[in-house]
Design an enzyme around this catalytic site. Structure first.
Site, PDB file in Angstrom:
ATOM      1  N   THR A 183       0.960  -1.260  -0.388  1.00  0.00           N
ATOM      2  CA  THR A 183       0.038  -0.047   0.017  1.00  0.00           C
ATOM      3  C   THR A 183       0.898   1.108   0.086  1.00  0.00           C
ATOM      4  O   THR A 183       1.856   1.534   0.921  1.00  0.00           O
ATOM      5  CB  THR A 183      -0.767   0.168   0.526  1.00  0.00           C
ATOM      6  N   GLY A 184       0.840   2.303  -0.791  1.00  0.00           N
ATOM      7  CA  GLY A 184       1.026   3.532  -0.628  1.00  0.00           C
ATOM      8  C   GLY A 184       2.446   3.184  -1.726  1.00  0.00           C
ATOM      9  O   GLY A 184       3.589   3.485  -1.145  1.00  0.00           O
ATOM     10  N   SER A 200       5.003   5.724  -4.587  1.00  0.00           N
ATOM     11  CA  SER A 200       6.770   7.033  -3.737  1.00  0.00           C
ATOM     12  C   SER A 200       7.074   6.393  -2.553  1.00  0.00           C
ATOM     13  O   SER A 200       6.611   5.348  -1.607  1.00  0.00           O
ATOM     14  CB  SER A 200       6.007   7.978  -4.250  1.00  0.00           C
ATOM     15  N   GLY A 201       8.449   7.030  -2.414  1.00  0.00           N
ATOM     16  CA  GLY A 201       9.105   6.374  -1.031  1.00  0.00           C
ATOM     17  C   GLY A 201       9.568   5.050  -0.581  1.00  0.00           C
ATOM     18  O   GLY A 201       9.299   4.777  -1.400  1.00  0.00           O
ATOM     19  N   GLY A 235       7.230   3.009   0.004  1.00  0.00           N
ATOM     20  CA  GLY A 235       6.558   1.647  -0.717  1.00  0.00           C
ATOM     21  C   GLY A 235       6.787   1.629  -1.907  1.00  0.00           C
ATOM     22  O   GLY A 235       7.108   0.061  -2.829  1.00  0.00           O
ATOM     23  N   TYR A 252       0.382  11.474  15.000  1.00  0.00           N
ATOM     24  CA  TYR A 252       0.930  10.179  14.103  1.00  0.00           C
ATOM     25  C   TYR A 252       1.522   9.105  15.059  1.00  0.00           C
ATOM     26  O   TYR A 252       1.140   8.128  14.565  1.00  0.00           O
ATOM     27  CB  TYR A 252       2.712  11.155  13.548  1.00  0.00           C
TER      28      TYR A 252
END
Length: 661
Positions: A384-385, A388-389, A391, A529
């Protein structure tokens, strides 16, 4: 000089034969099974001699007169000056029947064989285990005084020595080596035994804790350890001395160490935390055996014990010997070794060689397929996600390893870019748009995954949102907490619970939750967070317990700070040491291959421990860092300002790599 050796293919035997062959004109006949004939050439190469000096004698330890053919017995009769009997089972974990067959009956057959060939001298390599669990000092002239020989290993060593003492018709000598470890010069060892059983525990401690952190060890009785090179040298020297018939010699470390000291020595050799505080294992002795058996009869307790022992590679009986009560006097052996230059080296001087060899050659993990391809090749993985980054970097790792790699995200353009990047590298992503903060869209996505892919084998819950803002700046921004919880907790939960039934049906599946180092350190300014990730951590612990027996496993990664688009708005992170997305992807790969319960940095683990043992100190440390670092301009509503860091703040960032400030 003509020698006959049983157990010549074993760890001690190979080295003893090589030592004997160093003597001028020496010839060695050695017992070997017919089916092992292919090893003969390799053994001769190891010994550095030809067929004329190293001659195989085919037979079987478990048969009468070692199963040696009558014509071979006739050839050897009157020719053998020294017969060395080393063949035996040296394994605490071996079953009782095999130990009786090899150690007791094998010795009986060896004694009969020595008489049949009229050997000049019979040398029986016994063990300090022949003393059983004798309370006190056991001398070399003691035998009948042995106590507590109920365990099969102790019993068979005692009984085999009794056979030599009572039945051997040729001059005999008994040698009792202590616990034999690898070569003190090279570290070479052939199996995991004795102190090696605890090496995996020490390795785990090194992986989890910084080396400067004090650790708790287990104190117990004295354990006697000797390197194989000392045993071989001493055995060779003593066996050629006059006046040794009908005598016994202890080949032991004259110093000896307590169990706790041994663990500490090897912890130092491994650069693991030193064991400076010890729990005395003697306390376990106060628990009646009936109570222990009763506890182990309870299924959950038995399962926990078995799981821990299996995970650490410890045999079932090992804890029974932690309180080993016997010390060994070796004055007879020391008297014969005096002036020879042969002495047992200090364990502290060679422990590092033993550790190094174990970690390079014997660590059980070396023999397991730890490749990502071996784990996920041909499997279905959802990241998931994944556009980018962390993921995206993770998705590339899985696709390269041959997995059917599914990524999802809210932005179709970014998904398309990720897919194009994958195709350029020679593989494919399967991309689906999905908003994991929308529960209805999650349900739709889960149904699509079940219909098109039959579920997934690996679920990487990576999609998340982070907000860096102090609580005092959030009084009128309660929605920050709601939207963070919606994606980081409820979204991850919804997709996991949607896919779990199909995993249960297949009885396999692994879920990796990307959490945060902030959950361990309770990082200020990240309350929204950290709270959402902590909630996911707590749910994961509960789920892992519920699904433990159904083939479903979970890993939580308390990820340190990673340079991704998520932290881009916080400008003070521009010069902060962080992980690259590719490094973070390696942690995810490790989570799927090894399937640990948790992956965390040493700094994160140290922070968690500090909060547990000294919470007030931890609060002061974190409050100091909170006041040291400014609020981000975005959090104050001033997006154009550039944050200024003090020299102290910059030093703090460098020291605490990966912490969210």
């Amino acid at each position: 000089m003509h020698y006959f050796v049983t157990g010549a293919t074993g760890f001690i035997g190979r080295r003893l034969v090589r030592k004997l062959l160093e003597r001028k004109g020496a010839v060695v006949s050695f017992l070997i099974r017919r089916e092992s004939e292919g090893k003969v050439a390799q053994l001769r190469e190891y010994w550095g001699v030809g067929a004329a000096r190293a001659m195989p004698v085919f037979g079987d330890l478990t048969q009468a007169k070692l199963g040696v053919a009558a014509e071979d017995v006739k050839k050897l009769k009157g020719q053998v000056d020294h017969c060395y009997h080393l063949a035996a089972v040296y394994d605490l974990a071996a079953d009782a029947d095999s130990q009786v067959e090899a150690n007791v009956e094998g010795t009986r057959h060896a004694v009969d064989f020595a008489r049949a060939i009229a050997a000049g001298h019979f040398h029986h390599v016994s063990s300090i285990a022949a003393a059983g669990l004798y309370e006190g000092v056991f001398r070399e002239d003691m035998f009948e005084e042995a106590e507590n020989t109920d365990h099969p290993y102790f019993m068979t060593k005692h009984e085999s020595e009794k056979i030599v003492r009572q039945d051997c018709k040729v001059p005999w000598t008994v040698y009792r080596p202590a616990m034999v470890v690898g070569d003190s010069r090279t570290g070479e060892m052939d199996k995991i035994d004795g102190p090696y059983y605890f090496f995996k525990l020490i390795q785990r401690m090194r992986q989890l804790l910084p080396p400067w952190m004090p650790a708790i060890g287990l104190e117990g009785g004295r354990i006697n350890i000797v390197p194989v090179d000392y045993v071989v040298a001493a055995l060779d020297h003593i066996s050629h001395q006059p006046g040794i018939a009908r005598r016994c010699f202890h080949l032991v470390d004259p110093q000896g160490y307590r169990v706790g000291d041994v663990l500490d020595i090897f912890s130092r050799a491994a650069h693991a935390p030193r064991m400076n505080l010890f729990i005395n294992a003697a306390l376990l002795g106060f628990i009646p055996k009936g109570v222990k058996k009763g506890l182990l009869a309870i299924a959950p307790i038995r399962r926990v014990r078995n799981a821990v022992m299996k995970d650490l590679g410890l045999p079932d009986d090992i804890l029974e010997f932690v309180n080993y009560p016997t010390r060994f006097d070796a004055r007879e052996a020391e008297a014969l070794l005096k002036g020879s230059g042969i002495a047992c080296p200090n364990l502290k001087d060679y422990a590092w060689r033993l550790w190094d060899y174990w970690e390079r050659h014997l660590d059980p993990d070396l023999h397991i397929d730890r490749s990502l391809r071996g784990t996920v090749g041909g499997k279905v993985v959802l990241v998931t996600g994944g556009s980018s980054g962390i993921g995206l970097a993770t998705a590339h790792r899985f696709a390269e390893a041959g997995a059917t790699t599914i990524i999802c995200g809210r932005d179709q353009d970014k998904l398309d870019e990720a897919c194009a990047e994958a195709r350029a590298k020679g593989y494919e992503f399967v991309a689906y748009p999905a908003d994991l903060s929308d529960m209805a869209d999650v349900d739709r996505f889960v149904q699509l995954l079940l219909e098109r892919h039959g579920g997934v084998d690996f679920l990487i819950n990576n999609a998340g949102r982070s907000i860096r803002r102090a609580i005092e700046s959030s009084y009128d921004r309660f929605h920050d907490f709601e939207r963070t919880m919606q994606l980081n907790y409820f979204g991850a939960l919804r997709i996991t619970m949607g896919l779990l039934p199909s995993m249960v049906e297949k009885r396999h599946g692994h879920v990796v939750n990307i959490s945060s180092i902030g959950v361990l350190t309770n990082a200020p300014r990240f309350s929204a967070y950290v709270a959402s990730k902590a909630a996911l951590d707590a749910w994961t612990r509960c789920a892992a317990s519920e699904y433990q027996d159904q083939g479903i496993t979970f890993t939580t990664i308390n990820m340190p700070l990673v340079r991704t688009p998520m932290i881009a708005p916080t400008k003070i992170y521009n010069n902060v040491p962080t992980l690259a997305p590719e490094e973070a992807a390696e942690l995810v790969a490790e989570a799927c291959v090894a399937k640990p319960v948790r992956i965390a940095t040493r700094l994160g683990t140290a922070g968690e421990l500090l909060h547990a043992v000294a919470p007030r100190v931890a609060q002061i440390v974190m409050n100091t860092s909170f006041r040291m670092f400014p609020e981000s301009p975005a959090a104050k509503g001033d997006k154009g300002a550039r944050p200024q860091l003090s020299a102290e703040a910059m030093a703090m960032q460098q020291m605490m790599r990966g912490i969210h400030f």
